[in-house]
Design a protein around this motif. Structure first.
Motif, mmCIF file in Angstrom:
data_model
loop_
_atom_site.group_PDB
_atom_site.id
_atom_site.type_symbol
_atom_site.label_atom_id
_atom_site.label_comp_id
_atom_site.label_asym_id
_atom_site.label_seq_id
_atom_site.Cartn_x
_atom_site.Cartn_y
_atom_site.Cartn_z
ATOM 1 N N ALA A 12 96.699 38.517 19.205
ATOM 2 C CA ALA A 12 95.378 38.418 19.825
ATOM 3 C C ALA A 12 94.533 39.629 19.452
ATOM 4 C CB ALA A 12 95.506 38.300 21.341
ATOM 5 N N LYS A 13 95.138 40.816 19.461
ATOM 6 C CA LYS A 13 94.421 42.031 19.076
ATOM 7 C C LYS A 13 93.956 41.955 17.632
ATOM 8 C CE LYS A 13 96.121 45.634 17.320
ATOM 9 N NZ LYS A 13 95.487 46.138 16.110
ATOM 10 N N ASP A 14 94.840 41.485 16.755
ATOM 11 C CA ASP A 14 94.482 41.376 15.340
ATOM 12 C C ASP A 14 93.350 40.380 15.133
ATOM 13 O OD1 ASP A 14 96.473 43.213 14.795
ATOM 14 O OD2 ASP A 14 97.923 41.706 14.115
ATOM 15 N N ARG A 15 93.402 39.277 15.837
ATOM 16 C CA ARG A 15 92.348 38.264 15.719
ATOM 17 C C ARG A 15 91.015 38.823 16.213
ATOM 18 N NH1 ARG A 15 91.497 32.881 15.143
ATOM 19 N NH2 ARG A 15 89.954 31.921 16.506
ATOM 20 N N LEU A 16 91.019 39.462 17.366
ATOM 21 C CA LEU A 16 89.787 40.051 17.897
ATOM 22 C C LEU A 16 89.252 41.143 16.974
ATOM 23 C CD1 LEU A 16 90.714 40.209 21.671
ATOM 24 C CD2 LEU A 16 88.969 38.749 20.630
ATOM 25 N N ALA A 17 90.138 41.945 16.409
ATOM 26 C CA ALA A 17 89.714 43.007 15.492
ATOM 27 C C ALA A 17 89.078 42.413 14.238
ATOM 28 C CB ALA A 17 90.898 43.899 15.133
ATOM 29 N N ALA A 18 89.644 41.313 13.732
ATOM 30 C CA ALA A 18 89.071 40.660 12.549
ATOM 31 C C ALA A 18 87.690 40.090 12.859
ATOM 32 C CB ALA A 18 90.013 39.563 12.058
ATOM 33 N N ILE A 19 87.545 39.478 14.027
ATOM 34 C CA ILE A 19 86.232 38.945 14.433
ATOM 35 C C ILE A 19 85.236 40.084 14.558
ATOM 36 C CG2 ILE A 19 84.978 37.782 16.284
ATOM 37 C CD1 ILE A 19 87.636 36.221 16.823
ATOM 38 N N ALA A 20 85.649 41.164 15.201
ATOM 39 C CA ALA A 20 84.772 42.323 15.375
ATOM 40 C C ALA A 20 84.347 42.883 14.017
ATOM 41 C CB ALA A 20 85.476 43.396 16.201
ATOM 42 N N ALA A 21 85.303 43.046 13.116
ATOM 43 C CA ALA A 21 84.999 43.597 11.792
ATOM 44 C C ALA A 21 84.025 42.702 11.033
ATOM 45 C CB ALA A 21 86.287 43.780 10.999
ATOM 46 N N SER A 22 84.173 41.388 11.192
ATOM 47 C CA SER A 22 83.269 40.471 10.486
ATOM 48 C C SER A 22 81.835 40.591 10.990
ATOM 49 C CB SER A 22 83.754 39.025 10.623
ATOM 50 O OG SER A 22 83.512 38.536 11.933
ATOM 51 N N GLU A 23 81.677 41.123 12.187
ATOM 52 C CA GLU A 23 80.350 41.331 12.767
ATOM 53 C C GLU A 23 79.907 42.795 12.647
ATOM 54 O OE1 GLU A 23 79.743 39.510 16.575
ATOM 55 O OE2 GLU A 23 81.022 37.818 16.055
ATOM 56 N N GLY A 24 80.684 43.575 11.915
ATOM 57 C CA GLY A 24 80.330 44.971 11.699
ATOM 58 C C GLY A 24 80.534 45.844 12.914
ATOM 59 N N LEU A 27 86.520 47.119 17.395
ATOM 60 C CA LEU A 27 87.089 46.277 18.441
ATOM 61 C C LEU A 27 86.558 46.702 19.807
ATOM 62 C CD1 LEU A 27 88.931 44.043 19.416
ATOM 63 C CD2 LEU A 27 90.854 45.646 19.253
ATOM 64 N N ARG A 28 86.448 48.000 20.025
ATOM 65 C CA ARG A 28 85.929 48.517 21.300
ATOM 66 C C ARG A 28 84.498 48.040 21.548
ATOM 67 N NH1 ARG A 28 83.115 53.151 23.128
ATOM 68 N NH2 ARG A 28 83.982 54.013 25.045
ATOM 69 N N ALA A 29 83.642 48.135 20.541
ATOM 70 C CA ALA A 29 82.250 47.707 20.684
ATOM 71 C C ALA A 29 82.166 46.190 20.874
ATOM 72 C CB ALA A 29 81.440 48.140 19.469
ATOM 73 N N TYR A 30 82.996 45.462 20.144
ATOM 74 C CA TYR A 30 82.985 44.003 20.259
ATOM 75 C C TYR A 30 83.381 43.568 21.668
ATOM 76 C CZ TYR A 30 84.126 39.122 19.503
ATOM 77 O OH TYR A 30 84.192 37.757 19.609
ATOM 78 N N LEU A 31 84.433 44.158 22.211
ATOM 79 C CA LEU A 31 84.880 43.787 23.553
ATOM 80 C C LEU A 31 83.854 44.175 24.610
ATOM 81 C CD1 LEU A 31 88.677 44.638 23.342
ATOM 82 C CD2 LEU A 31 87.608 42.374 23.343
ATOM 83 N N ALA A 32 83.197 45.317 24.439
ATOM 84 C CA ALA A 32 82.147 45.722 25.383
ATOM 85 C C ALA A 32 80.993 44.728 25.332
ATOM 86 C CB ALA A 32 81.667 47.131 25.056
ATOM 87 N N ARG A 33 80.594 44.317 24.116
ATOM 88 C CA ARG A 33 79.514 43.335 23.983
ATOM 89 C C ARG A 33 79.930 41.993 24.586
ATOM 90 N NH1 ARG A 33 77.599 41.216 18.236
ATOM 91 N NH2 ARG A 33 79.366 39.865 18.632
ATOM 92 N N LEU A 34 81.156 41.576 24.329
ATOM 93 C CA LEU A 34 81.662 40.322 24.878
ATOM 94 C C LEU A 34 81.628 40.353 26.408
ATOM 95 C CD1 LEU A 34 82.995 37.566 24.324
ATOM 96 C CD2 LEU A 34 85.205 38.758 24.386
ATOM 97 N N ALA A 35 82.069 41.450 26.992
ATOM 98 C CA ALA A 35 82.064 41.573 28.454
ATOM 99 C C ALA A 35 80.651 41.486 29.013
ATOM 100 C CB ALA A 35 82.728 42.883 28.872
ATOM 101 N N ASP A 36 79.679 41.997 28.275
ATOM 102 C CA ASP A 36 78.286 41.952 28.734
ATOM 103 C C ASP A 36 77.692 40.548 28.664
ATOM 104 O OD1 ASP A 36 78.170 44.631 29.365
ATOM 105 O OD2 ASP A 36 77.287 45.222 27.436
#
Length: 85
Positions: A12-24, A27-36
């Motif tokens: 799950a971490k690897d998948r989320l990290a790949a999604i985050a990287a594809s959006e530039g 992982l920390r920034a992606y999860l914070a944005r997702l939570a918002d």
């Protein structure tokens, strides 16, 4: 802002990290944005109540609990039918 550690499966971490990287994003920034962008159950309930109140004010339509349950049952039946269940 303080950080928190969350334990999730490595896949799950690897998948989320790949999604985050594809959006530039990290992982920390992606999860914070997702939570918002997500609503809590309480926020969803409050939003639904405001929508029901606005609809009732606009249309005058106020189904009883039994009518609402019948409509929900019919919607569930139609969705199941459309999905081929």
């Amino acid at each position: 802002m303080s950080d928190a550690n969350v334990r999730i499966p490595e896949e799950a971490k690897d998948r989320l990290a790949a999604i985050a990287a594809s959006e530039g994003l990290s992982l920390r920034a992606y999860l914070a944005r997702l939570a918002d962008t997500l609503l809590t159950p309480q926020e969803r309930a409050e939003r639904a109540e405001r929508a029901r109140a606005a609809l009732q004010e606009w249309t005058g339509y106020a189904p009883s609990a039994a009518e609402q349950q019948d409509l929900d049952t019919e919607l569930d039946r139609r969705l199941a039918e459309a999905m081929g269940r």
